[in-house]
Design a protein around this motif. Structure first.
Motif, PDB file in Angstrom:
ATOM      1  N   TYR A  73      -7.002  -9.768  -2.773  1.00  0.00           N
ATOM      2  CA  TYR A  73      -6.251  -8.725  -2.060  1.00  0.00           C
ATOM      3  C   TYR A  73      -7.200  -7.780  -1.344  1.00  0.00           C
ATOM      4  O   TYR A  73      -7.202  -7.709  -0.114  1.00  0.00           O
ATOM      5  CB  TYR A  73      -5.369  -7.994  -3.065  1.00  0.00           C
ATOM      6  CG  TYR A  73      -4.899  -6.610  -2.700  1.00  0.00           C
ATOM      7  CD1 TYR A  73      -4.052  -6.402  -1.623  1.00  0.00           C
ATOM      8  CD2 TYR A  73      -5.295  -5.506  -3.457  1.00  0.00           C
ATOM      9  CE1 TYR A  73      -3.613  -5.121  -1.302  1.00  0.00           C
ATOM     10  CE2 TYR A  73      -4.859  -4.235  -3.146  1.00  0.00           C
ATOM     11  CZ  TYR A  73      -4.016  -4.045  -2.069  1.00  0.00           C
ATOM     12  OH  TYR A  73      -3.581  -2.788  -1.762  1.00  0.00           O
ATOM     13  N   HIS A  74      -8.031  -7.065  -2.075  1.00  0.00           N
ATOM     14  CA  HIS A  74      -8.900  -6.096  -1.431  1.00  0.00           C
ATOM     15  C   HIS A  74      -9.856  -6.766  -0.442  1.00  0.00           C
ATOM     16  O   HIS A  74     -10.036  -6.267   0.674  1.00  0.00           O
ATOM     17  CB  HIS A  74      -9.702  -5.319  -2.480  1.00  0.00           C
ATOM     18  CG  HIS A  74      -8.885  -4.338  -3.245  1.00  0.00           C
ATOM     19  ND1 HIS A  74      -8.483  -3.129  -2.727  1.00  0.00           N
ATOM     20  CD2 HIS A  74      -8.388  -4.383  -4.512  1.00  0.00           C
ATOM     21  CE1 HIS A  74      -7.779  -2.470  -3.628  1.00  0.00           C
ATOM     22  NE2 HIS A  74      -7.697  -3.207  -4.714  1.00  0.00           N
ATOM     23  N   ASN A  75     -10.468  -7.886  -0.837  1.00  0.00           N
ATOM     24  CA  ASN A  75     -11.446  -8.485   0.079  1.00  0.00           C
ATOM     25  C   ASN A  75     -10.780  -9.230   1.232  1.00  0.00           C
ATOM     26  O   ASN A  75     -11.267  -9.186   2.366  1.00  0.00           O
ATOM     27  CB  ASN A  75     -12.469  -9.351  -0.668  1.00  0.00           C
ATOM     28  CG  ASN A  75     -11.853 -10.381  -1.584  1.00  0.00           C
ATOM     29  OD1 ASN A  75     -10.648 -10.599  -1.605  1.00  0.00           O
ATOM     30  ND2 ASN A  75     -12.707 -11.039  -2.370  1.00  0.00           N
ATOM     31  N   THR A  76      -9.657  -9.905   0.990  1.00  0.00           N
ATOM     32  CA  THR A  76      -8.922 -10.516   2.102  1.00  0.00           C
ATOM     33  C   THR A  76      -8.449  -9.444   3.071  1.00  0.00           C
ATOM     34  O   THR A  76      -8.557  -9.580   4.298  1.00  0.00           O
ATOM     35  CB  THR A  76      -7.715 -11.314   1.573  1.00  0.00           C
ATOM     36  OG1 THR A  76      -8.182 -12.426   0.814  1.00  0.00           O
ATOM     37  CG2 THR A  76      -6.843 -11.811   2.707  1.00  0.00           C
ATOM     38  N   ARG A  77      -7.916  -8.366   2.531  1.00  0.00           N
ATOM     39  CA  ARG A  77      -7.410  -7.279   3.370  1.00  0.00           C
ATOM     40  C   ARG A  77      -8.540  -6.660   4.188  1.00  0.00           C
ATOM     41  O   ARG A  77      -8.366  -6.351   5.375  1.00  0.00           O
ATOM     42  CB  ARG A  77      -6.726  -6.238   2.489  1.00  0.00           C
ATOM     43  CG  ARG A  77      -5.942  -5.188   3.252  1.00  0.00           C
ATOM     44  CD  ARG A  77      -5.213  -4.266   2.307  1.00  0.00           C
ATOM     45  NE  ARG A  77      -6.100  -3.566   1.397  1.00  0.00           N
ATOM     46  CZ  ARG A  77      -5.759  -2.477   0.705  1.00  0.00           C
ATOM     47  NH1 ARG A  77      -4.537  -1.990   0.804  1.00  0.00           N
ATOM     48  NH2 ARG A  77      -6.617  -1.889  -0.105  1.00  0.00           N
ATOM     49  N   MET A  78      -9.706  -6.468   3.581  1.00  0.00           N
ATOM     50  CA  MET A  78     -10.840  -5.923   4.319  1.00  0.00           C
ATOM     51  C   MET A  78     -11.189  -6.811   5.505  1.00  0.00           C
ATOM     52  O   MET A  78     -11.360  -6.333   6.636  1.00  0.00           O
ATOM     53  CB  MET A  78     -12.057  -5.792   3.399  1.00  0.00           C
ATOM     54  CG  MET A  78     -13.294  -5.237   4.095  1.00  0.00           C
ATOM     55  SD  MET A  78     -14.813  -5.485   3.146  1.00  0.00           S
ATOM     56  CE  MET A  78     -15.055  -7.254   3.340  1.00  0.00           C
ATOM     57  N   CYS A  79     -11.291  -8.113   5.253  1.00  0.00           N
ATOM     58  CA  CYS A  79     -11.648  -9.031   6.333  1.00  0.00           C
ATOM     59  C   CYS A  79     -10.610  -8.991   7.453  1.00  0.00           C
ATOM     60  O   CYS A  79     -10.955  -8.884   8.645  1.00  0.00           O
ATOM     61  CB  CYS A  79     -11.779 -10.453   5.792  1.00  0.00           C
ATOM     62  SG  CYS A  79     -13.118 -10.687   4.608  1.00  0.00           S
TER      63      CYS A  79
END
Length: 409
Positions: A388-394
């Motif tokens: 969630y956090h890393n997919t969203r960041m990308c």
């Protein structure tokens, strides 16, 4: 020339993060977390990369998997992302949604039977987030209908019209519950900043596909709660735990939540398109961002939390804090032309790439210590470690880079 150089820096960061998403993050979840035996996705892979096939399955993890693959499909249009998102949607609707009482179950066993039926408002919010994103990506009316229904459950059962705000948790049949904590790391408060942040986020996303005046009013009210109840005017930080009457110790400063709130509050205000509200929010988030930056370190990272009553600082570099540091500072650059913030975002990603990304087994470590040693004790994937956090960041950086490109062309 300087502006062109800055634009190139954003473009380069966007391309780096696209590769990270497509080649490292999402393949891990596609190939290692799919549960071929019981359906849906596994509940856990430990910090050493070992699957735990009998681990419980959390509502937050599964809703976040749904959101991540739906959002990735919406932006990148890869069929394998749609397939994974549909798998997540079907499993979530079939297993996690409480058809009798409404809301969603907190957790299931590995086979999909209810373990904990309590209604945690935070988890229901993430269900709205994932289902509304699937509807946004595909136009699916079934997912949208469930998102609307869960939104109604939150408003009907969790909203406190007397004191304002959303209660943290209730029993399966929506009665008061003694232990409302989201996790054993939290205080047992009936109001928390974190839950309100992750009601604001799904409501904003739902509003993108269901633009009703009632939902707009709820979003505006949440923003007001942040600016009048949660924001500490003396420190610029958002305080975390409160009782029904919004009284709390105000002793914890969470740098990751502060910078995450900067861009989520801004996103919500931009979506509502109310100039007066937007001006109010933009004034506040600049102060919140300055407070969040107290957690920045010379190595480019951001530490976790500080306790003002003891003076202790938790110097972990947790994966999600670093992600929010990147997005929040990119937001400050995109909307306010803050080139220093862009530099902070780039340095934070460089630190993350060097110390948190797992190049051998895929995905990211939970975090690392101040010396860059990875945390292997906590999960690689699990109840709280989600794509969630890393997919969203990308995706956020990719979409914002495109927006900046269109603006200058």
């Amino acid at each position: 020339m300087q502006n062109l150089s800055i634009f190139h820096a954003v473009d380069n960061l966007s391309e780096e993060l696209r590769r990270e998403l497509e080649q490292n993050i999402l393949p891990f979840w596609l190939h290692r977390m799919t549960d071929r035996r019981y359906g849906g996705f596994l509940g856990r892979i430990d910090g050493d990369g070992n699957p735990v096939p009998d681990a419980e399955k959390g509502a937050v993890l599964n809703a976040r998997i749904l959101w991540a693959f739906a959002a990735a499909y919406r932006v990148l249009h890869r069929p394998e992302y749609l397939e994974a998102a549909t798998r997540a949607r079907d499993y979530f609707i079939d297993r996690f949604i409480d058809a009798e009482q409404g809301g969603v179950f907190w957790s299931l066993d590995a086979q999909g039977h209810v373990l904990d039926g309590r209604k945690q408002t935070y988890a229901i919010g993430f269900a709205v987030y994932g289902l509304s994103e699937y509807a946004r990506a595909t136009g699916d009316s079934k997912a949208l209908d469930y998102a609307k229904k869960l939104y109604g459950d939150i408003e009907r059962h969790a909203f406190d019209s007397r004191h304002d705000g959303y209660v943290e948790a209730l029993t399966r049949d929506w009665q008061p519950i003694a232990d409302m904590r989201l996790s054993d790391k939290d205080e047992n408060g009936s109001r928390t900043m974190n839950t309100h942040l992750h009601i604001l986020e799904p409501y904003t996303n739902l509003y993108r596909v269901w633009r009703t005046p009632q939902l707009a009013e709820r979003i505006a009210n949440l923003i007001d709660i942040f600016l009048t109840r949660l924001l500490n005017p003396e420190t610029g930080h958002l305080d975390l735990f409160f009782n029904d009457s919004w009284q709390g110790r105000r002793n914890i400063q969470s740098f990751g939540h502060d910078i995450e709130a900067v861009w989520l509050l801004h996103e919500a205000a931009l979506e509502l398109r109310d100039p007066a509200l937007l001006e109010r929010v933009e004034t506040a988030i600049k102060a919140i961002a300055r407070a969040a930056d107290e957690g920045l370190q010379p190595d480019g990272s951001m530490v976790y939390e500080r306790w003002t009553d003891t003076g202790r600082t938790d110097t972990q570099r947790q994966w999600w804090v670093l992600c929010e540091c990147v997005i929040g500072h990119i937001d400050l650059y995109q909307h306010f032309g803050d080139t220093e913030a862009l530099g902070i975002a780039r340095r934070c990603w460089q630190y993350t790439a060097a110390h948190i990304v797992d190049r051998e087994q895929g995905e990211w470590f939970w975090g690392c210590d101040e010396n860059g040693r990875p945390n292997l004790a906590d999960d690689k994937a699990g109840f709280w470690k989600c794509p969630y956090h890393n997919t969203r960041m990308c995706l956020e950086v990719m979409e914002r880079s495109l927006s900046l490109k269109n603006r200058r062309s």
